[in-house]
Design a protein around this motif. Structure first.
Motif, mmCIF file in Angstrom:
data_model
loop_
_atom_site.group_PDB
_atom_site.id
_atom_site.type_symbol
_atom_site.label_atom_id
_atom_site.label_comp_id
_atom_site.label_asym_id
_atom_site.label_seq_id
_atom_site.Cartn_x
_atom_site.Cartn_y
_atom_site.Cartn_z
ATOM 1 N N TRP A 39 0.826 -1.206 0.000
ATOM 2 C CA TRP A 39 0.000 0.000 0.000
ATOM 3 C C TRP A 39 0.863 1.259 0.000
ATOM 4 C CZ3 TRP A 39 -4.380 1.974 -1.251
ATOM 5 C CH2 TRP A 39 -4.791 3.193 -0.715
ATOM 6 N N VAL B 299 0.727 4.540 -2.494
ATOM 7 C CA VAL B 299 0.440 5.885 -1.979
ATOM 8 C C VAL B 299 1.601 6.844 -2.238
ATOM 9 C CG1 VAL B 299 0.033 7.213 0.135
ATOM 10 C CG2 VAL B 299 -1.149 5.051 -0.225
ATOM 11 N N ARG C 148 1.273 10.852 -2.684
ATOM 12 C CA ARG C 148 1.647 11.726 -1.570
ATOM 13 C C ARG C 148 2.755 12.696 -1.987
ATOM 14 N NH1 ARG C 148 0.826 11.422 3.775
ATOM 15 N NH2 ARG C 148 0.061 9.249 3.652
ATOM 16 N N ARG D 280 -6.737 12.827 3.911
ATOM 17 C CA ARG D 280 -7.518 11.659 3.505
ATOM 18 C C ARG D 280 -6.630 10.440 3.283
ATOM 19 N NH1 ARG D 280 -11.231 8.330 4.392
ATOM 20 N NH2 ARG D 280 -12.039 7.206 2.555
ATOM 21 N N LEU D 281 -5.407 10.627 2.769
ATOM 22 C CA LEU D 281 -4.490 9.499 2.592
ATOM 23 C C LEU D 281 -4.203 8.819 3.924
ATOM 24 C CD1 LEU D 281 -1.821 10.705 -0.011
ATOM 25 C CD2 LEU D 281 -3.882 9.341 -0.396
ATOM 26 N N ASP D 282 -4.010 9.606 4.963
ATOM 27 C CA ASP D 282 -3.778 9.024 6.289
ATOM 28 C C ASP D 282 -5.013 8.262 6.778
ATOM 29 O OD1 ASP D 282 -1.234 10.124 6.346
ATOM 30 O OD2 ASP D 282 -1.910 11.973 7.323
ATOM 31 N N LEU E 144 -7.220 6.778 4.883
ATOM 32 C CA LEU E 144 -7.345 5.566 4.083
ATOM 33 C C LEU E 144 -6.535 4.426 4.683
ATOM 34 C CD1 LEU E 144 -7.251 6.634 0.321
ATOM 35 C CD2 LEU E 144 -9.074 5.406 1.512
ATOM 36 N N ARG E 145 -5.332 4.723 5.135
ATOM 37 C CA ARG E 145 -4.508 3.681 5.731
ATOM 38 C C ARG E 145 -5.204 3.085 6.965
ATOM 39 N NH1 ARG E 145 0.870 1.885 6.441
ATOM 40 N NH2 ARG E 145 0.733 0.232 8.007
ATOM 41 N N GLU F 81 -9.999 5.526 -4.698
ATOM 42 C CA GLU F 81 -9.804 6.862 -4.101
ATOM 43 C C GLU F 81 -8.459 7.448 -4.493
ATOM 44 O OE1 GLU F 81 -10.940 8.477 -0.551
ATOM 45 O OE2 GLU F 81 -12.364 6.913 0.045
ATOM 46 N N LEU F 82 -7.431 6.601 -4.548
ATOM 47 C CA LEU F 82 -6.118 7.100 -4.989
ATOM 48 C C LEU F 82 -6.205 7.656 -6.398
ATOM 49 C CD1 LEU F 82 -3.349 4.599 -3.794
ATOM 50 C CD2 LEU F 82 -3.931 6.841 -2.870
ATOM 51 N N THR G 222 -8.033 10.896 -6.414
ATOM 52 C CA THR G 222 -7.174 11.958 -5.873
ATOM 53 C C THR G 222 -6.260 12.498 -6.957
ATOM 54 O OG1 THR G 222 -7.223 10.967 -3.663
ATOM 55 C CG2 THR G 222 -5.417 12.494 -4.151
#
Length: 490
Positions: A318, A322, A326, A363-365, A367-368, A384-385, A388
């Motif tokens: 993952w 990301v 990021r 939001r990335l944080d 998602l994890r 979602e990635l 984004t």
């Protein structure tokens, strides 16, 4: 036909004139490896192992110390043509006094410095007095690097900058433009054809050897991982949206493996003396490109199996998905805070971009955490990635659309629009599930936006000053310093 045969046939064809020239040319080929290599990557854009490996294969006409320096010049470097020259000199005086002569008024003997400013879009070449070349030759070296540098291939551009300089520094007369020109005039069109024939052959052979070496290394990795990749593919759930797409890519992988095997066998059948042929270079390049593709694809297949099955390796898999997203989002802050002009930073579109990047990073944080708690499926997280990236691209597109309109002159608006559009259209590839499962998917990266903006700004400034954008010499803050060297825009 080998390069040796090219020389012999050329000599006979030109009644001995070209034979003599070619013989001298070959006999005076560079033979010295770099005495030492220093890399001061203050801009943090180089992959040092690849750079050192590339320079290790380069040969010089005389023992030469090589220095590679990168520097972020910031906004000022976009309008100051001598910014990189001054930065290299300042770095030498502060941290690398061994680069300077005893009186500190010139560069040290036996030294060659290649420098890049990725923010100011400047490339520079600097020489010890006993390695100096004229300004036309300096600009030629710089020009050879600009395709790589313009595309953000910083390491490849640096290697090319060293390689091109090695060809001309202290080159014997017969390997200089003058020597080649004299030989050409000596036997008219036949000599010109023979000389060009040999030069092209030497260049092809060098590229062929590099392509073969990389391809062999990558193929060994693919072969080593083949059975493991097959196991990973069996573990990918077909009912998953991304699993189904990646299983399709696995079918391509297996077919590609057979193609790679055939290309490898074909490469091994090509005699090294035939590396100068266009057909040999074409086949060895195809071998390298296919090996690169599969070496990346088997890693993505492994990440797909790990993530979709949430096995022990899924957090690392993952993270690899990301990381590029990021990186792009985190680049928005520096872009808006220091790399764009004040009038651009104040645009509503710029503020919207800033606000979106902050929300998306948060939001990335989330998602994890949701993946860990199984509140979201891997498929939905990957969706979602992708969303984004698409939304970030939309914000960058809107900002790019208004940047040129801030310029008053129509011709300047056209220069800016063309530069940004050209960078926007460059295809980007990443070894990620999103990129591999949707090979035709494109996005607008922050680095592409900045490259286009920097290129456009540079072209506008050059237009205003009626400058050709060529080589610029001198040191605005260097006092009486008179070392050989120059820089130019890319």
């Amino acid at each position: 036909m080998s390069n040796l045969m090219r020389g012999l046939v050329g000599g006979v064809a030109s009644l001995g004139v070209v034979g003599t020239g070619v013989g001298l040319y070959a006999a005076q080929a560079p033979e010295h490896a770099a005495s030492q290599v220093v890399v001061d990557d203050t801009a943090e854009i180089l992959h040092e192992p690849t750079l050192l490996e590339g320079i290790e294969d380069i040969r010089f006409h005389a023992p030469t110390d090589v220095a590679v320096f990168t520097h972020r010049g910031g906004e000022e470097a976009l309008t100051d043509d001598r910014a990189l020259n001054d930065a290299v000199l300042a770095h030498a005086r502060e941290s690398r006094t061994e680069w300077l002569s005893a009186d500190e008024q010139k560069w040290a003997d036996d030294l060659y410095i290649f420098a890049v400013d990725p923010e100011g879009r400047l490339v520079g070449t600097y020489f010890g007095e006993n390695r100096a070349v004229n300004e036309d030759a300096q600009l030629d070296i710089q020009e050879e690097t600009k395709d790589d540098l313009g595309d953000g291939r910083w390491t490849e551009g640096a290697i090319r900058g060293v390689e091109e300089a090695a060809d001309v520094m202290n080159a014997p007369f017969m390997r200089s433009d003058g020597g080649i020109g004299l030989t050409v005039m000596g036997s008219l069109a036949t000599v010109a054809g023979a000389g060009t024939w040999l030069g092209v052959g030497l260049h092809r052979a060098r590229r062929s050897r590099k392509a073969r070496a990389e391809a062999d290394e990558r193929m060994a990795s693919v072969v080593r991982d083949y059975e493991t990749t097959e196991l990973h593919a069996r573990l990918i759930p077909e009912e998953s949206r991304y699993g189904g797409l990646m299983l399709g890519r696995y079918d391509e992988y297996r077919q590609g493996f057979r193609e790679l095997t055939d290309l490898g066998n074909e490469a091994r059948s090509i005699r090294e003396r035939d590396y100068d042929k266009a057909s040999s270079l074409e086949r060895l390049t195809a071998y390298r490109d296919k090996a690169r593709e599969l070496d990346h694809l088997d890693d993505v297949i492994a990440d797909t199996a790990a993530l979709l099955n949430r096995d022990r390796a899924w957090p690392d898999a993952w993270q690899r998905q990301v990381a590029p997203v990021r990186e792009d989002l985190e680049a928005v802050g520096p872009l808006l805070e220091s790399e764009l002009d004040d009038d651009v930073r104040g645009l509503p579109e710029a503020q919207e971009l800033r606000e979106y990047s902050s929300r998306a990073l948060a939001r990335l944080d989330q998602l994890r955490g949701e993946l860990e708690s199984r509140a979201i499926s891997p498929d939905d997280a990957l969706d979602e990635l992708r969303s984004t990236r698409d939304e970030l691209s939309g914000h960058l597109d809107r900002l790019a659309g208004v940047v040129a309109q801030e310029l008053d002159d129509e011709s300047e608006r056209t220069l800016m629009q063309d530069a940004m559009t050209k960078e926007r259209r460059r295809r980007r590839r990443e070894p990620t599930i999103l990129s591999a499962s949707n090979p035709m998917w494109t996005w607008y990266a922050v680095s592409s936006f900045l490259n286009g903006y920097s290129r456009g700004t540079s072209e506008v400034e050059q237009s205003r000053s009626s400058s050709s954008g060529g080589s610029t010499s001198g040191y605005s803050g260097g006092g009486s310093f008179s070392g050989a060297g120059s820089s130019s825009r890319f």
